[in-house]
Scaffold this motif. Structure first.
Motif, PDB file in Angstrom:
ATOM      1  N   LEU A 175       8.088  12.638  -0.885  1.00  0.00           N
ATOM      2  CA  LEU A 175       7.967  12.220   0.515  1.00  0.00           C
ATOM      3  C   LEU A 175       7.005  11.038   0.674  1.00  0.00           C
ATOM      4  O   LEU A 175       7.127  10.256   1.612  1.00  0.00           O
ATOM      5  CB  LEU A 175       7.475  13.395   1.363  1.00  0.00           C
ATOM      6  CG  LEU A 175       8.458  14.555   1.564  1.00  0.00           C
ATOM      7  CD1 LEU A 175       7.774  15.712   2.296  1.00  0.00           C
ATOM      8  CD2 LEU A 175       9.679  14.084   2.347  1.00  0.00           C
ATOM      9  N   ASN A 176       6.088  10.893  -0.264  1.00  0.00           N
ATOM     10  CA  ASN A 176       5.066   9.835  -0.144  1.00  0.00           C
ATOM     11  C   ASN A 176       5.383   8.635  -1.040  1.00  0.00           C
ATOM     12  O   ASN A 176       4.488   7.906  -1.430  1.00  0.00           O
ATOM     13  CB  ASN A 176       3.695  10.399  -0.511  1.00  0.00           C
ATOM     14  CG  ASN A 176       2.566   9.464  -0.110  1.00  0.00           C
ATOM     15  OD1 ASN A 176       2.530   8.971   1.020  1.00  0.00           O
ATOM     16  ND2 ASN A 176       1.651   9.215  -1.025  1.00  0.00           N
ATOM     17  N   GLU A 177       6.642   8.423  -1.322  1.00  0.00           N
ATOM     18  CA  GLU A 177       7.012   7.335  -2.228  1.00  0.00           C
ATOM     19  C   GLU A 177       6.535   5.978  -1.722  1.00  0.00           C
ATOM     20  O   GLU A 177       6.138   5.107  -2.508  1.00  0.00           O
ATOM     21  CB  GLU A 177       8.531   7.321  -2.413  1.00  0.00           C
ATOM     22  CG  GLU A 177       9.016   6.266  -3.391  1.00  0.00           C
ATOM     23  CD  GLU A 177      10.519   6.331  -3.612  1.00  0.00           C
ATOM     24  OE1 GLU A 177      11.033   5.545  -4.421  1.00  0.00           O
ATOM     25  OE2 GLU A 177      11.183   7.184  -2.960  1.00  0.00           O
ATOM     26  N   ASN A 178       6.514   5.795  -0.411  1.00  0.00           N
ATOM     27  CA  ASN A 178       6.071   4.513   0.172  1.00  0.00           C
ATOM     28  C   ASN A 178       4.617   4.544   0.632  1.00  0.00           C
ATOM     29  O   ASN A 178       4.182   3.674   1.377  1.00  0.00           O
ATOM     30  CB  ASN A 178       6.973   4.152   1.356  1.00  0.00           C
ATOM     31  CG  ASN A 178       8.400   3.902   0.935  1.00  0.00           C
ATOM     32  OD1 ASN A 178       8.644   3.313  -0.126  1.00  0.00           O
ATOM     33  ND2 ASN A 178       9.361   4.367   1.735  1.00  0.00           N
ATOM     34  N   ARG A 179       3.897   5.560   0.219  1.00  0.00           N
ATOM     35  CA  ARG A 179       2.461   5.709   0.525  1.00  0.00           C
ATOM     36  C   ARG A 179       2.197   5.745   2.027  1.00  0.00           C
ATOM     37  O   ARG A 179       1.214   5.194   2.503  1.00  0.00           O
ATOM     38  CB  ARG A 179       1.644   4.587  -0.135  1.00  0.00           C
ATOM     39  CG  ARG A 179       1.751   4.548  -1.637  1.00  0.00           C
ATOM     40  CD  ARG A 179       0.873   3.476  -2.228  1.00  0.00           C
ATOM     41  NE  ARG A 179       1.206   2.155  -1.758  1.00  0.00           N
ATOM     42  CZ  ARG A 179       2.189   1.402  -2.253  1.00  0.00           C
ATOM     43  NH1 ARG A 179       2.932   1.861  -3.241  1.00  0.00           N
ATOM     44  NH2 ARG A 179       2.435   0.215  -1.779  1.00  0.00           N
ATOM     45  N   LEU A 180       3.072   6.414   2.779  1.00  0.00           N
ATOM     46  CA  LEU A 180       2.906   6.514   4.226  1.00  0.00           C
ATOM     47  C   LEU A 180       2.178   7.790   4.656  1.00  0.00           C
ATOM     48  O   LEU A 180       1.700   7.876   5.784  1.00  0.00           O
ATOM     49  CB  LEU A 180       4.284   6.467   4.914  1.00  0.00           C
ATOM     50  CG  LEU A 180       5.090   5.180   4.704  1.00  0.00           C
ATOM     51  CD1 LEU A 180       6.433   5.300   5.414  1.00  0.00           C
ATOM     52  CD2 LEU A 180       4.308   3.971   5.214  1.00  0.00           C
ATOM     53  N   LEU A 181       2.114   8.762   3.758  1.00  0.00           N
ATOM     54  CA  LEU A 181       1.447  10.020   4.098  1.00  0.00           C
ATOM     55  C   LEU A 181      -0.024  10.013   3.696  1.00  0.00           C
ATOM     56  O   LEU A 181      -0.866  10.590   4.379  1.00  0.00           O
ATOM     57  CB  LEU A 181       2.159  11.199   3.427  1.00  0.00           C
ATOM     58  CG  LEU A 181       3.649  11.347   3.718  1.00  0.00           C
ATOM     59  CD1 LEU A 181       4.190  12.614   3.074  1.00  0.00           C
ATOM     60  CD2 LEU A 181       3.913  11.355   5.213  1.00  0.00           C
ATOM     61  N   TRP A 182      -0.335   9.367   2.585  1.00  0.00           N
ATOM     62  CA  TRP A 182      -1.723   9.229   2.128  1.00  0.00           C
ATOM     63  C   TRP A 182      -1.803   8.054   1.176  1.00  0.00           C
ATOM     64  O   TRP A 182      -0.805   7.581   0.658  1.00  0.00           O
ATOM     65  CB  TRP A 182      -2.223  10.516   1.446  1.00  0.00           C
ATOM     66  CG  TRP A 182      -1.569  10.832   0.129  1.00  0.00           C
ATOM     67  CD1 TRP A 182      -1.893  10.329  -1.100  1.00  0.00           C
ATOM     68  CD2 TRP A 182      -0.462  11.706  -0.102  1.00  0.00           C
ATOM     69  NE1 TRP A 182      -1.076  10.836  -2.076  1.00  0.00           N
ATOM     70  CE2 TRP A 182      -0.188  11.705  -1.497  1.00  0.00           C
ATOM     71  CE3 TRP A 182       0.328  12.521   0.726  1.00  0.00           C
ATOM     72  CZ2 TRP A 182       0.823  12.452  -2.068  1.00  0.00           C
ATOM     73  CZ3 TRP A 182       1.332  13.267   0.155  1.00  0.00           C
ATOM     74  CH2 TRP A 182       1.585  13.241  -1.225  1.00  0.00           C
TER      75      TRP A 182
END
Length: 630
Positions: free
Chosen positions: A539-546
């Motif tokens: 889910l964080n492949e694009n570094r949008l969650l952390w």
């Protein structure tokens, strides 16, 4: 005969008169004395005045001490300190002490006395504010504290207050001289001063004199004998400079401009400090670069039979105490192992599983072959030997090898704003899979039940076997919570503007830290924690969650799977906080140099370096050859 009779009659008459009049005279005199004593004792309002012609005594509501009458205050207050006091203020001070129609003494003298006392302690204001406004403000503050009636504020209590305010501050002269230098430099920048060449020359001379007298002194005892003379001369010069300033508005404007300039310069220096600190943290010292090269050369010169460690049968024994350490720093790993074994009650029961990268594998093995820990068991593995750990199995490994991730760290064309905001996260160490191995412990040690994970920037100070006795209560990981500080909450690490994060987690949930953690691998396997980690990484492949790192995914992966242990097991902050309590450090089982100021770097905090360096044998041959010194 008749004459004798007449004489006797006169004598008898005199005696009769004396016997009649004497008691009257004595009684009258006694009554007069009594009335005077009554009046003097303050009860004149309860009896009549005796005798005609006596002056009528004024009636009072409160007692008056005749022996210590209240003195009327001097009309001009602070004339020496505040030469610009207006006539209105003087008039108000003259009228401060008065009696109302009931004879009660007003409280203004007490207020004025307190104002005098307070203002005498306030340093000269060089910011151009009008003195009368400052006086009024201080007076109002003083009145709110000392507006007492005369019956409450007795004269005999005032000397104690004055003495209390005269207690000298420690190293007062050093403080005064430093303040004088600041004020003098401010005066040199004011327009009213620059037009007076003679005063500028004198002020610069006084600055040099005070600087020479002050030198490197930090306390009054370090000052030379003539320091008092220099201090007094500077104070006189500054007093004349204060009188030179004519335009208060221009002075205030100048000071504000100077303050703004200083703040801008401070901001620039902070940015430079941040950049240089991050750069120094990424840079490997020459000695630590030499050490693995020297060790690798020695390792490849060994015979194959001498490259093996002993006690291999203990590596999978679940009844022993197992530690997992993932690092490419030979010296830091040596300190972790040495400190753990040194403080262990039974070193032979401790097993260390060290995993490093291909480049440092021979050096790591050579170090522990040449310096085997006392009775403990060592295993050094190459991460490339874990063939199951590949990009098809691990999402994070796939992401770390992607071109976008490499560009994020190494591209040369970065804007200044991005560099500043993301500099902390642009450390190439995050590209190493060693940093993420902690999420694969069950796969790495399939026959073990519990493992203690150790970072390579910690020092063990006590026996750690007590960790295995902790009741995990069905949780996966034992942690020391760090939410005592406001910035160690989930909202510090996760992006709660993203609905996925906001829906699943509490922004004020308590954070914790990696560094020394106890893992129950059986519960881990039952809860399938590794798959939870993989799903969040996808889910964080694009570094949008952390942002990058291991703590944010750790907080998410082990959410509601942590058990809090006593904070004395793990004390943090020695890699960035210069004010960690010494008592906390000495009581801690493990101290953690988390942050950029590692103890093996020159930028490390000297106060804490000794806790780390005492576990380094600087007489060791390889360290001496690479000039690694304490």
């Amino acid at each position: 005969m008749k004459i004798a009779i007449m004489i006797r009659r006169k004598v008898v008459i005199f005696l009769l008169c004396a016997s009649v009049l004497a008691p009257i005279v004595f009684y009258t005199d006694r009554l007069s004395i009594g009335s005077n004593s009554i009046v003097n004792n303050g009860f004149g309002n309860q009896v009549s005045n005796l005798g005609a012609g006596m002056e009528i005594t004024k009636l009072n509501v409160v007692n008056q001490e005749v022996t210590n009458p209240v003195k009327e205050p001097i009309g001009v207050v602070l004339a020496d300190n505040l030469s610009n006091l207006s006539q209105d203020s003087v008039q108000k001070n003259n009228e401060a002490t008065e009696f109302n129609e009931r004879g009660l003494i007003l409280t203004k003298p007490v207020e004025l006395e307190h104002k005098n006392r307070v203002l005498s302690e306030v340093p000269d204001r060089e910011n151009g504010l009008k003195e009368e406004a400052f006086i009024e403000q201080v007076t109002q503050n003083a009145a709110s504290k000392d507006a007492l009636s005369l019956g409450e504020a007795k004269e005999e209590k005032r000397p104690a207050l004055v003495q209390a305010n005269k207690v000298p501050l420690p190293d007062l002269r050093v403080r005064q001289m430093k303040d004088q230098l600041i004020r003098a430099r401010v005066y040199l920048g004011l327009s009213g001063t620059r037009t007076n060449a003679h005063y500028v020359k004198e002020l610069r001379l006084r600055i040099r004199d005070v600087q020479r007298a002050l030198g490197e002194a930090t306390k009054d005892s370090d000052l030379p004998r003539n320091a008092n003379d220099k201090l007094k001369a500077m104070e006189q010069t500054l007093a004349r400079g204060k009188q030179i300033q004519e335009d208060c508005a221009a002075t205030v404007k100048k000071l504000r401009a100077m303050l703004h300039s200083a703040e801008e310069l401070l901001h620039v220096h902070k940015k430079q400090t941040l950049f240089l600190t991050q750069l120094a943290a990424k840079t490997l010292p020459k000695g630590l670069h030499c050490l693995p090269l020297r060790l690798s050369s020695e390792y490849y010169n060994l015979e194959s039979a001498k490259r093996e460690f002993r006690n291999k049968e203990k590596l999978e024994d679940p009844s022993l105490y197992h530690y997992a350490l993932f690092s490419d720093n030979v010296l830091a790993s040596a300190v972790v192992v040495n400190s753990t074994v040194t403080n262990a009650k039974h070193p032979g029961d401790h097993v260390f599983h060290i995993v490093t990268d291909r480049l440092n594998y021979p050096a790591m093995r050579m170090w522990f072959l040449a310096n085997p820990p006392r009775h403990a068991t060592i295993e050094v593995q190459n991460i490339d030997d874990f063939t199951w750990l590949n990009s098809s199995y691990s999402p994070v490994l796939k992401q770390l090898s992607s071109q976008s991730m490499i560009d994020y760290y190494f591209r040369a064309h970065k804007s200044a704003s991005n560099t500043d905001s993301n500099l902390k996260y642009r450390n190439p160490k995050y590209l190493s899979i060693l940093n993420h191995l902690r999420f694969y412990l069950p796969q790495m040690f399939p026959k073990l039940k519990k493992v203690v994970f150790l970072d390579d920037d910690i020092v063990v100070q006590k026996d750690l076997t007590g960790l295995w006795k902790i009741d995990m209560k069905g949780k996966v990981i034992g942690v020391v919570e760090t939410c005592g500080e406001s910035f160690h909450r989930f909202d510090r690490y996760l992006n709660f503007s993203n609905p996925i994060i906001a829906k699943k987690f509490e922004p004020r949930a308590c954070g914790w830290a990696f560094g020394m953690n106890l893992f129950d691998l059986d519960v881990w396997r039952q809860q399938n924690i590794t798959e939870i980690y993989h799903s969040w990484q996808n889910l964080n492949e694009n570094r949008l969650l952390w942002k990058l790192g291991t703590l944010p995914p750790g907080l998410i992966t082990f959410y509601n799977q942590t058990i809090a242990i006593d904070r004395w097991w793990h004390v943090l902050g020695l890699g960035y906080n210069p004010h960690v309590n010494t008592r906390d450090i000495e009581r801690a089982a493990v101290i953690h140099y988390n942050g950029n100021l590692k103890p093996w770097l020159e930028i490390g905090l000297p106060r804490y370096r000794g806790y780390w360096s005492k576990y380094v044998d600087y007489d060791q041959m390889f360290l001496r050859e690479c000039n690694i010194n304490p």
